[in-house]
Scaffold this motif. Sequence first.
Motif, mmCIF file in Angstrom:
data_model
loop_
_atom_site.group_PDB
_atom_site.id
_atom_site.type_symbol
_atom_site.label_atom_id
_atom_site.label_comp_id
_atom_site.label_asym_id
_atom_site.label_seq_id
_atom_site.Cartn_x
_atom_site.Cartn_y
_atom_site.Cartn_z
ATOM 1 N N VAL A 176 -0.860 7.161 0.179
ATOM 2 C CA VAL A 176 -0.094 5.608 0.403
ATOM 3 C C VAL A 176 -1.107 4.688 1.050
ATOM 4 N N PRO A 177 -1.403 4.992 2.125
ATOM 5 C CA PRO A 177 -2.351 3.990 2.874
ATOM 6 C C PRO A 177 -3.688 3.869 2.130
ATOM 7 N N ALA A 178 -4.113 4.647 1.508
ATOM 8 C CA ALA A 178 -5.285 4.176 0.707
ATOM 9 C C ALA A 178 -5.153 3.428 -0.657
ATOM 10 N N ASN A 179 -3.980 3.593 -1.153
ATOM 11 C CA ASN A 179 -3.554 2.973 -2.480
ATOM 12 C C ASN A 179 -3.230 1.466 -1.874
ATOM 13 N N VAL A 180 -2.458 1.406 -0.800
ATOM 14 C CA VAL A 180 -2.182 0.208 -0.292
ATOM 15 C C VAL A 180 -3.390 -0.809 0.077
ATOM 16 N N GLN A 181 -4.316 -0.323 0.535
ATOM 17 C CA GLN A 181 -5.528 -0.978 0.818
ATOM 18 C C GLN A 181 -6.278 -1.278 -0.627
#
Length: 262
Positions: free
Chosen positions: A167-172
């Motif tokens: 999720v954090p990777a996709n958010v960025q």
Amino acid sequence: MSENISDIDYKQVIEYALEPLIIHSQLKIIYVNRAAEIFFKASKEEIIGASPLDIFKESSKSAIDKRIQNAYERPANVIEETIYRMDGTTVEVELYCHPVLMGNTKAIQTYVRDITERKAAEKKQKEMISQINELSSTLVPLLDEFAVLPLLGVFDEERARQLLERVPANVQKQRIKCLIIDFSAIYNLDSLVAEYIFKISTVLSLLGVRSIITGLRPELALVAVQLGINFNSTPTVSTVKAALDLLGIEYNKDSSIQTENK
């Protein structure tokens, strides 16, 4: 009158067993049953006299040889291997062997169980789980820099860990500034899994991303309290619509267009 167990013809017992059975001694096959003939697609005459190592891939032979030598003294653990039939085709099997006496000769009896269908089903299940995990970490865009993360289905520790990573990777990647994390389709979480999921908002905060939690059921809220999760910096509301209202985003149901109040 009851029969004496010593009168049982064990050769007949194993000959008509449904699973393939091989008896070998000193790396030479000395007996196979009918099921083994069918399984290996060869006659007894073609199989007997061959080395049991011949059915294994070259990379496995050393370990199998050691396993066979140990099996003269004690039963070996069940293992899974890929082996060759006599026609050169490969098959996934489960193998179990134990020591036997053929007269005065020490030998090993090996049971062969075809697990091809089971392995195929396991592979398919893993692929489905992978697809579900990928879907579960997919962010649904609302407007530029706004998205929803709908948590769906049953979560175990592995799935929750992957979610925390993705999720954090996709958010960025999608340049999201505010993420709505919706729990409405989650009914039960154990404390370890919940800890992974609740950490998402903490990680997002460190990345400068605002998060809002929606659909948190009372039992899940209790788990969060027990874990000491602090929601002071993470608003929690009942529905995604309430989160949109909080953000000042209106949804036009007729035209399916989302607009942000200025």
